[in-house]
Design a protein around this motif. Structure first.
Motif, mmCIF file in Angstrom:
data_model
loop_
_atom_site.group_PDB
_atom_site.id
_atom_site.type_symbol
_atom_site.label_atom_id
_atom_site.label_comp_id
_atom_site.label_asym_id
_atom_site.label_seq_id
_atom_site.Cartn_x
_atom_site.Cartn_y
_atom_site.Cartn_z
ATOM 1 N N GLY A 187 0.751 -1.234 0.000
ATOM 2 C CA GLY A 187 0.000 0.000 0.000
ATOM 3 C C GLY A 187 0.782 1.285 0.000
ATOM 4 O O GLY A 187 1.363 1.680 0.991
ATOM 5 N N ARG A 188 0.762 1.987 -1.080
ATOM 6 C CA ARG A 188 1.200 3.374 -1.061
ATOM 7 C C ARG A 188 -0.053 4.234 -0.968
ATOM 8 O O ARG A 188 -0.036 5.397 -1.209
ATOM 9 C CB ARG A 188 1.989 3.717 -2.340
ATOM 10 N N ALA A 189 -1.145 3.560 -0.637
ATOM 11 C CA ALA A 189 -2.449 4.196 -0.730
ATOM 12 C C ALA A 189 -2.614 5.496 0.055
ATOM 13 O O ALA A 189 -3.248 6.404 -0.450
ATOM 14 C CB ALA A 189 -3.530 3.207 -0.323
ATOM 15 N N PRO A 190 -2.038 5.626 1.274
ATOM 16 C CA PRO A 190 -2.253 6.889 1.984
ATOM 17 C C PRO A 190 -1.841 8.106 1.173
ATOM 18 O O PRO A 190 -2.389 9.174 1.331
ATOM 19 C CB PRO A 190 -1.383 6.735 3.234
ATOM 20 N N LEU A 191 -0.909 7.903 0.273
ATOM 21 C CA LEU A 191 -0.478 9.040 -0.534
ATOM 22 C C LEU A 191 -1.571 9.528 -1.464
ATOM 23 O O LEU A 191 -1.564 10.679 -1.869
ATOM 24 C CB LEU A 191 0.751 8.651 -1.366
ATOM 25 N N ALA A 192 -2.501 8.653 -1.806
ATOM 26 C CA ALA A 192 -3.574 9.077 -2.692
ATOM 27 C C ALA A 192 -4.330 10.241 -2.074
ATOM 28 O O ALA A 192 -4.615 11.239 -2.734
ATOM 29 C CB ALA A 192 -4.516 7.908 -2.965
ATOM 30 N N SER A 193 -4.613 10.123 -0.779
ATOM 31 C CA SER A 193 -5.340 11.212 -0.134
ATOM 32 C C SER A 193 -4.457 12.440 -0.006
ATOM 33 O O SER A 193 -4.922 13.567 -0.131
ATOM 34 C CB SER A 193 -5.844 10.771 1.232
ATOM 35 N N PRO A 237 6.606 16.056 6.302
ATOM 36 C CA PRO A 237 6.507 17.038 5.226
ATOM 37 C C PRO A 237 7.837 17.292 4.532
ATOM 38 O O PRO A 237 8.905 17.018 5.079
ATOM 39 C CB PRO A 237 6.045 18.306 5.953
ATOM 40 N N GLY A 238 7.737 17.797 3.327
ATOM 41 C CA GLY A 238 8.930 18.143 2.561
ATOM 42 C C GLY A 238 8.526 18.861 1.290
ATOM 43 O O GLY A 238 7.339 19.122 1.081
ATOM 44 N N PRO A 239 9.505 19.150 0.440
ATOM 45 C CA PRO A 239 9.226 19.921 -0.772
ATOM 46 C C PRO A 239 8.313 19.190 -1.749
ATOM 47 O O PRO A 239 7.647 19.810 -2.578
ATOM 48 C CB PRO A 239 10.608 20.144 -1.387
ATOM 49 N N ALA A 240 8.248 17.869 -1.679
ATOM 50 C CA ALA A 240 7.415 17.115 -2.618
ATOM 51 C C ALA A 240 6.080 16.733 -1.988
ATOM 52 O O ALA A 240 5.398 15.833 -2.458
ATOM 53 C CB ALA A 240 8.157 15.866 -3.086
ATOM 54 N N GLY A 241 5.711 17.394 -0.899
ATOM 55 C CA GLY A 241 4.500 16.987 -0.204
ATOM 56 C C GLY A 241 4.898 16.104 0.955
ATOM 57 O O GLY A 241 5.764 16.463 1.739
ATOM 58 N N ALA A 242 4.284 14.925 1.038
ATOM 59 C CA ALA A 242 4.596 14.037 2.152
ATOM 60 C C ALA A 242 5.459 12.881 1.701
ATOM 61 O O ALA A 242 5.298 12.363 0.612
ATOM 62 C CB ALA A 242 3.319 13.495 2.763
ATOM 63 N N THR A 243 6.400 12.495 2.545
ATOM 64 C CA THR A 243 7.137 11.265 2.336
ATOM 65 C C THR A 243 6.607 10.285 3.372
ATOM 66 O O THR A 243 6.404 10.638 4.527
ATOM 67 C CB THR A 243 8.641 11.478 2.537
ATOM 68 N N GLU A 244 6.383 9.064 2.926
ATOM 69 C CA GLU A 244 5.696 8.118 3.779
ATOM 70 C C GLU A 244 6.498 6.836 3.931
ATOM 71 O O GLU A 244 7.173 6.400 3.007
ATOM 72 C CB GLU A 244 4.358 7.814 3.098
ATOM 73 N N SER A 245 6.442 6.265 5.126
ATOM 74 C CA SER A 245 7.070 4.967 5.322
ATOM 75 C C SER A 245 6.287 4.206 6.381
ATOM 76 O O SER A 245 5.458 4.785 7.085
ATOM 77 C CB SER A 245 8.525 5.137 5.768
ATOM 78 N N GLU A 246 6.554 2.917 6.476
ATOM 79 C CA GLU A 246 5.876 2.130 7.499
ATOM 80 C C GLU A 246 6.803 1.985 8.693
ATOM 81 O O GLU A 246 7.991 1.753 8.537
ATOM 82 C CB GLU A 246 5.500 0.757 6.941
ATOM 83 N N GLY A 274 12.134 17.707 11.703
ATOM 84 C CA GLY A 274 11.760 17.716 13.115
ATOM 85 C C GLY A 274 10.286 17.454 13.390
ATOM 86 O O GLY A 274 9.792 17.746 14.474
ATOM 87 N N LEU A 275 9.590 16.882 12.407
ATOM 88 C CA LEU A 275 8.141 16.771 12.511
ATOM 89 C C LEU A 275 7.659 15.512 11.808
ATOM 90 O O LEU A 275 8.098 15.219 10.699
ATOM 91 C CB LEU A 275 7.548 17.997 11.809
ATOM 92 N N ALA A 276 6.787 14.762 12.454
ATOM 93 C CA ALA A 276 6.264 13.548 11.811
ATOM 94 C C ALA A 276 4.839 13.284 12.264
ATOM 95 O O ALA A 276 4.446 13.658 13.376
ATOM 96 C CB ALA A 276 7.147 12.356 12.156
ATOM 97 N N PHE A 277 4.061 12.674 11.377
ATOM 98 C CA PHE A 277 2.715 12.224 11.709
ATOM 99 C C PHE A 277 2.697 10.704 11.647
ATOM 100 O O PHE A 277 3.238 10.117 10.726
ATOM 101 C CB PHE A 277 1.695 12.743 10.700
ATOM 102 N N LEU A 278 2.073 10.095 12.647
ATOM 103 C CA LEU A 278 1.914 8.645 12.650
ATOM 104 C C LEU A 278 0.428 8.343 12.697
ATOM 105 O O LEU A 278 -0.296 8.960 13.483
ATOM 106 C CB LEU A 278 2.545 8.034 13.905
ATOM 107 N N PHE A 279 -0.022 7.431 11.878
ATOM 108 C CA PHE A 279 -1.413 7.005 12.038
ATOM 109 C C PHE A 279 -1.544 5.508 11.822
ATOM 110 O O PHE A 279 -0.725 4.886 11.150
ATOM 111 C CB PHE A 279 -2.364 7.796 11.141
#
Ligand SMILES: [Zn+2]
Ligand SMILES: [Zn+2]
Length: 224
Positions: free
Chosen positions: A5-11, A116-125, A98-103
Protein backbone atom coordinates in the motif's frame (compact mmCIF):
# COMPACT_ATOMS: atom_id res chain seq x y z
CA UNK A 1 -0.76 0.06 -6.11
CA UNK A 2 1.42 -2.38 -4.21
CA UNK A 3 -0.22 -4.76 -1.75
CA UNK A 4 1.56 -3.17 1.17
CA UNK A 5 0.00 0.00 0.00
CA UNK A 6 1.20 3.37 -1.06
CA UNK A 7 -2.45 4.20 -0.73
CA UNK A 8 -2.25 6.89 1.98
CA UNK A 9 -0.48 9.04 -0.53
CA UNK A 10 -3.57 9.08 -2.69
CA UNK A 11 -5.34 11.21 -0.13
CA UNK A 12 -2.26 13.35 0.33
CA UNK A 13 -1.96 13.95 -3.37
CA UNK A 14 -5.57 14.82 -3.59
CA UNK A 15 -5.42 17.36 -0.84
CA UNK A 16 -2.02 18.77 -1.75
CA UNK A 17 -3.04 19.26 -5.36
CA UNK A 18 -6.55 20.50 -4.70
CA UNK A 19 -5.92 22.64 -1.60
CA UNK A 20 -4.03 25.71 -2.75
CA UNK A 21 -6.91 27.35 -4.61
CA UNK A 22 -10.10 27.61 -2.63
CA UNK A 23 -12.89 25.91 -4.53
CA UNK A 24 -15.76 28.26 -5.30
CA UNK A 25 -19.12 26.71 -4.61
CA UNK A 26 -17.72 23.59 -2.98
CA UNK A 27 -20.16 20.72 -2.63
CA UNK A 28 -20.54 17.69 -0.41
CA UNK A 29 -18.71 14.76 -2.02
CA UNK A 30 -21.52 12.46 -0.94
CA UNK A 31 -24.80 14.24 -1.61
CA UNK A 32 -23.68 17.30 -3.65
CA UNK A 33 -25.25 19.80 -1.23
CA UNK A 34 -23.36 23.12 -1.27
CA UNK A 35 -20.98 23.38 1.71
CA UNK A 36 -18.96 26.24 3.19
CA UNK A 37 -15.23 26.60 3.01
CA UNK A 38 -15.06 25.35 6.61
CA UNK A 39 -16.55 21.87 6.61
CA UNK A 40 -15.90 18.39 7.90
CA UNK A 41 -14.31 15.38 6.27
CA UNK A 42 -14.88 11.67 6.01
CA UNK A 43 -12.13 9.17 5.19
CA UNK A 44 -12.83 6.57 2.52
CA UNK A 45 -11.07 3.58 4.08
CA UNK A 46 -10.64 1.80 0.75
CA UNK A 47 -9.23 4.59 -1.40
CA UNK A 48 -7.67 6.48 1.56
CA UNK A 49 -9.22 9.61 0.10
CA UNK A 50 -10.64 12.43 2.19
CA UNK A 51 -14.15 13.45 1.24
CA UNK A 52 -15.54 16.92 1.92
CA UNK A 53 -18.94 16.53 3.53
CA UNK A 54 -22.01 18.42 4.71
CA UNK A 55 -22.94 18.04 8.36
CA UNK A 56 -25.67 15.50 7.63
CA UNK A 57 -23.44 13.13 5.66
CA UNK A 58 -20.64 13.57 8.20
CA UNK A 59 -22.90 12.47 11.03
CA UNK A 60 -23.73 9.21 9.24
CA UNK A 61 -20.17 8.01 9.83
CA UNK A 62 -19.32 9.11 13.36
CA UNK A 63 -19.95 5.70 15.01
CA UNK A 64 -16.58 4.60 16.36
CA UNK A 65 -16.76 0.87 16.03
CA UNK A 66 -18.93 0.56 12.96
CA UNK A 67 -17.54 -1.57 10.18
CA UNK A 68 -18.18 0.93 7.46
CA UNK A 69 -16.28 1.94 4.39
CA UNK A 70 -16.32 5.56 5.54
CA UNK A 71 -15.25 7.07 8.83
CA UNK A 72 -15.85 10.65 10.01
CA UNK A 73 -12.74 12.60 11.06
CA UNK A 74 -13.34 13.67 14.69
CA UNK A 75 -12.61 17.23 15.76
CA UNK A 76 -10.45 16.20 18.69
CA UNK A 77 -7.06 17.33 19.94
CA UNK A 78 -5.22 15.59 22.76
CA UNK A 79 -1.98 16.47 24.51
CA UNK A 80 0.33 14.05 26.29
CA UNK A 81 2.06 16.12 28.97
CA UNK A 82 3.93 13.11 30.34
CA UNK A 83 5.04 11.86 26.93
CA UNK A 84 7.93 9.47 27.36
CA UNK A 85 10.03 9.56 24.22
CA UNK A 86 13.69 10.09 23.56
CA UNK A 87 16.42 10.25 20.99
CA UNK A 88 16.51 6.44 20.49
CA UNK A 89 12.78 6.28 19.69
CA UNK A 90 13.09 9.25 17.37
CA UNK A 91 15.98 7.62 15.53
CA UNK A 92 13.80 4.53 15.01
CA UNK A 93 11.42 6.65 12.97
CA UNK A 94 14.21 7.68 10.56
CA UNK A 95 12.69 11.11 10.03
CA UNK A 96 15.10 13.70 8.57
CA UNK A 97 13.01 16.69 9.68
CA UNK A 98 11.76 17.72 13.12
CA UNK A 99 8.14 16.77 12.51
CA UNK A 100 6.26 13.55 11.81
CA UNK A 101 2.71 12.22 11.71
CA UNK A 102 1.91 8.64 12.65
CA UNK A 103 -1.41 7.01 12.04
CA UNK A 104 -2.85 3.52 12.29
CA UNK A 105 -3.80 2.33 8.83
CA UNK A 106 -6.47 -0.33 9.40
CA UNK A 107 -6.26 -1.63 5.81
CA UNK A 108 -2.54 -2.37 6.25
CA UNK A 109 -3.01 -3.14 9.94
CA UNK A 110 0.05 -1.14 10.86
CA UNK A 111 1.40 2.26 11.69
CA UNK A 112 2.31 4.56 8.83
CA UNK A 113 4.64 7.52 9.32
CA UNK A 114 4.73 10.56 7.12
CA UNK A 115 6.61 13.80 7.22
CA UNK A 116 6.51 17.04 5.23
CA UNK A 117 8.93 18.14 2.56
CA UNK A 118 9.23 19.92 -0.77
CA UNK A 119 7.42 17.12 -2.62
CA UNK A 120 4.50 16.99 -0.20
CA UNK A 121 4.60 14.04 2.15
CA UNK A 122 7.14 11.26 2.34
CA UNK A 123 5.70 8.12 3.78
CA UNK A 124 7.07 4.97 5.32
CA UNK A 125 5.88 2.13 7.50
CA UNK A 126 7.01 2.02 11.08
CA UNK A 127 8.37 -1.37 12.22
CA UNK A 128 5.80 -2.85 14.56
CA UNK A 129 8.27 -3.41 17.39
CA UNK A 130 9.27 0.26 17.31
CA UNK A 131 5.60 1.22 17.65
CA UNK A 132 5.05 -1.30 20.45
CA UNK A 133 7.94 0.19 22.42
CA UNK A 134 6.43 3.66 22.10
CA UNK A 135 3.00 2.47 23.26
CA UNK A 136 4.47 0.44 26.12
CA UNK A 137 6.06 3.63 27.45
CA UNK A 138 2.91 5.70 26.74
CA UNK A 139 -0.25 3.61 27.28
CA UNK A 140 -2.47 6.69 26.71
CA UNK A 141 -1.57 6.53 23.03
CA UNK A 142 -4.22 3.80 22.84
CA UNK A 143 -6.68 6.71 22.51
CA UNK A 144 -5.62 7.17 18.90
CA UNK A 145 -8.41 6.30 16.48
CA UNK A 146 -7.38 4.34 13.38
CA UNK A 147 -7.45 6.05 9.99
CA UNK A 148 -8.96 9.37 11.11
CA UNK A 149 -6.50 10.69 13.69
CA UNK A 150 -2.74 11.08 13.66
CA UNK A 151 -0.09 11.39 16.33
CA UNK A 152 1.83 14.53 15.71
CA UNK A 153 5.41 14.27 16.92
CA UNK A 154 7.71 17.21 17.08
CA UNK A 155 11.31 17.46 18.01
CA UNK A 156 11.99 20.90 19.42
CA UNK A 157 14.91 23.05 18.37
CA UNK A 158 16.22 20.69 15.73
CA UNK A 159 16.51 23.61 13.34
CA UNK A 160 18.49 25.64 15.79
CA UNK A 161 21.04 22.89 16.20
CA UNK A 162 20.74 22.65 19.94
CA UNK A 163 21.74 19.44 21.53
CA UNK A 164 18.95 18.99 24.03
CA UNK A 165 16.15 16.85 22.65
CA UNK A 166 12.63 17.70 23.58
CA UNK A 167 9.71 15.85 22.06
CA UNK A 168 6.05 16.69 22.07
CA UNK A 169 3.10 14.57 21.03
CA UNK A 170 -0.52 15.36 20.17
CA UNK A 171 -3.47 13.55 18.68
CA UNK A 172 -4.81 15.65 15.82
CA UNK A 173 -7.52 15.16 13.16
CA UNK A 174 -5.91 13.62 10.10
CA UNK A 175 -7.43 16.16 7.69
CA UNK A 176 -5.55 18.92 9.52
CA UNK A 177 -2.29 17.02 9.00
CA UNK A 178 -2.91 16.76 5.28
CA UNK A 179 -3.73 20.44 5.13
CA UNK A 180 -0.51 21.32 6.90
CA UNK A 181 1.54 19.09 4.61
CA UNK A 182 -0.11 20.71 1.58
CA UNK A 183 0.67 24.15 2.90
CA UNK A 184 4.27 23.28 3.74
CA UNK A 185 4.83 21.87 0.29
CA UNK A 186 4.46 25.30 -1.25
CA UNK A 187 6.56 27.02 1.44
CA UNK A 188 9.37 24.47 1.80
CA UNK A 189 12.88 25.70 1.01
CA UNK A 190 16.13 23.81 1.33
CA UNK A 191 16.68 20.79 3.52
CA UNK A 192 14.85 21.73 6.70
CA UNK A 193 12.07 23.86 5.24
CA UNK A 194 13.37 27.35 5.86
CA UNK A 195 11.84 30.28 7.69
CA UNK A 196 8.38 30.41 6.15
CA UNK A 197 7.79 26.69 6.61
CA UNK A 198 8.86 26.97 10.24
CA UNK A 199 6.54 29.91 10.78
CA UNK A 200 3.66 27.85 9.37
CA UNK A 201 4.60 24.93 11.63
CA UNK A 202 4.73 27.23 14.67
CA UNK A 203 1.32 28.62 13.80
CA UNK A 204 -0.07 25.09 13.46
CA UNK A 205 1.32 24.11 16.86
CA UNK A 206 -0.13 27.19 18.51
CA UNK A 207 -3.55 26.15 17.18
CA UNK A 208 -3.04 22.55 18.31
CA UNK A 209 -1.91 23.62 21.79
CA UNK A 210 -4.94 25.89 22.20
CA UNK A 211 -7.38 23.15 21.27
CA UNK A 212 -5.75 20.25 23.10
CA UNK A 213 -6.86 18.81 26.39
CA UNK A 214 -4.69 16.30 28.24
CA UNK A 215 -5.32 12.70 27.20
CA UNK A 216 -7.14 10.90 30.03
CA UNK A 217 -5.57 7.77 31.52
CA UNK A 218 -6.46 4.72 29.45
CA UNK A 219 -8.31 3.09 32.32
CA UNK A 220 -11.02 5.77 32.11
CA UNK A 221 -12.08 4.57 28.69
CA UNK A 222 -13.01 0.95 28.28
CA UNK A 223 -10.72 -0.42 25.63
CA UNK A 224 -11.82 -3.64 24.01
ZN1 LIG B 1 -23.82 15.61 2.13
ZN1 LIG C 1 -12.81 19.58 2.38
Amino acid sequence: MSPNGRAPLASLRRITTSRPEPVVGERCDMCAEPIGEEHQHVVNLESRGLMCTCRGCYLLFTAENATLRYRAVPDRYLAFPEFSFGRAEWDDLQIPVGLAFLFWNSALDRIVVFYPGPAGATESELPLDAWQRIVAANPELAHLHADVEALLLRRADLDRGREHDEFSCHVVPIDRCYELVGRLRSLWRGFDGGQEAHAAIDEFFTMVAERSRPAPPVAEEATP
